[in-house]
Structure formats: C-alpha cells, structure tokens
Design an enzyme around this catalytic site. Structure first.
Site, PDB file in Angstrom:
ATOM      1  N   ASP A   1       0.812  -1.007  -0.293  1.00 46.02           N
ATOM      2  CA  ASP A   1      -0.274  -0.441  -0.496  1.00 46.02           C
ATOM      3  C   ASP A   1       1.071   1.524   0.032  1.00 46.02           C
ATOM      4  O   ASP A   1       1.790   1.064   0.865  1.00 46.02           O
ATOM      5  CB  ASP A   1      -0.818   0.163   1.246  1.00 46.02           C
ATOM      6  CG  ASP A   1      -1.967   0.739   0.606  1.00 46.02           C
ATOM      7  OD1 ASP A   1      -3.210   0.749   1.242  1.00 46.02           O
ATOM      8  OD2 ASP A   1      -2.194   2.051   1.062  1.00 46.02           O
TER       9      ASP A   1
ATOM     10  N   VAL B   1     -10.925   2.944  -3.828  1.00 45.97           N
ATOM     11  CA  VAL B   1     -10.709   2.702  -4.694  1.00 45.97           C
ATOM     12  C   VAL B   1     -11.728   1.194  -5.507  1.00 45.97           C
ATOM     13  O   VAL B   1     -11.909   0.368  -4.571  1.00 45.97           O
ATOM     14  CB  VAL B   1      -8.879   1.798  -4.750  1.00 45.97           C
ATOM     15  CG1 VAL B   1      -9.053   0.983  -6.546  1.00 45.97           C
ATOM     16  CG2 VAL B   1      -8.092   3.021  -4.457  1.00 45.97           C
TER      17      VAL B   1
ATOM     18  N   HIS C   1     -10.131  -5.205  -2.977  1.00 49.91           N
ATOM     19  CA  HIS C   1      -8.732  -5.567  -2.643  1.00 49.91           C
ATOM     20  C   HIS C   1      -9.135  -5.952  -1.691  1.00 49.91           C
ATOM     21  O   HIS C   1      -9.435  -5.584  -0.186  1.00 49.91           O
ATOM     22  CB  HIS C   1      -7.876  -4.035  -2.268  1.00 49.91           C
ATOM     23  CG  HIS C   1      -8.613  -2.961  -1.804  1.00 49.91           C
ATOM     24  ND1 HIS C   1      -9.393  -2.399  -3.167  1.00 49.91           N
ATOM     25  CD2 HIS C   1      -8.075  -2.393  -1.120  1.00 49.91           C
ATOM     26  CE1 HIS C   1      -9.471  -0.982  -2.417  1.00 49.91           C
ATOM     27  NE2 HIS C   1      -9.347  -1.248  -1.158  1.00 49.91           N
TER      28      HIS C   1
END
Ligand code: AMP
Length: 112
Positions: A30, A94, A98
């Site tokens: 990240d 986003v 994920h």
C-alpha cells in the site's frame, strides 16, 4: 467495470511494489501504509467491491485469502489483520476489490 488505479497496476501502466503474483491475483504494498507491513491482495478479475461477487467467484475469493495468508508469512508476519472495505460508506476509495493485509504492530478491537 471502469478502469481504476488497480487495473492500471495489473496492466503495468503504473508502477507498484509487487510482492506476489499468479494467474488470478496480485499483491503489492500500500502506498499509504497504515502499519509497518501493509499490502493489498487484489483479483485480476475486475470486481468493483466484495458485494458484487457471486457464487461463481467462490474459488477466487478463497484464493485471495490463501494468498493473503501465504504472503503474510513471506513478509514474516505471524499475527496480522485482514480488512475489506465494501462501499464508500465503509471507506472504500478504490473500486476494485482488495483485501488489506496489515501487520507488524498491535491492533485493537473494535476497529475505528
Ligand atoms: P480502500 O480505502 O479500502 O479503497 O483502500 C485503497 C487503498 O489503496 C488505500 O489504502 C490507498 O493507500 C491504496 N492505494 C491507492 N493508490 C495506490 C497505489 N498507486 N499503489 C498502492 N496503493 C495504493
């Protein structure tokens, strides 16, 4: 699903610190780490968020967890936390599914 920053990482249009890749998924660090170790495991299949997955994604979702497990071990983590933000109200920013994997510090409960 429209293009996202993560689909651009999959397509190598933008760089990322990739720590694992196979036919189905990718794990990369990240960019705004919230722990000493913080990486994301994403499917190559464009699923915007967990609630868009269906029965046909069962094996893929299981695979993401096993890759999270394997990659956490590769990173030297024994204890770690997985987090999936589903939707803007849950802080998803986003819109490509994920799994956050965080480790290297203590975590409290409940989360914020
Ligand atoms: P979420 O809020 O659950 O949607 O998490 C999105 C995560 O993606 C955040 O933790 C961001 O720091 C991370 N992120 C955004 N852009 C990038 C990038 N280019 N490379 C790596 N991580 C990123």
């Amino acid at each position: 699903m429209s293009e996202t920053i993560f689909s651009k990482i999959i397509d190598r249009e933008i760089p990322a610190d990739i720590i694992y890749e196979d036919d189905l998924c990718l794990a990369f660090r990240d960019i705004n780490a919230q722990a000493p170790v913080h990486f994301l495991v994403i499917p190559k299949k464009p699923i915007a968020k967990l609630s868009d997955a269906d029965e046909g994604d069962q094996a893929l979702l299981g695979h993401l967890l096993l890759v999270a497990n394997k990659t956490a071990a590769q990173e030297g983590l024994e204890d770690f936390r997985l987090n999936v933000n589903n939707g803007a109200g849950a802080s998803q920013t986003v819109f490509h599914l994920h799994v956050h994997v965080l480790g290297g510090r203590p975590f409290s409960w409940p989360p914020g």
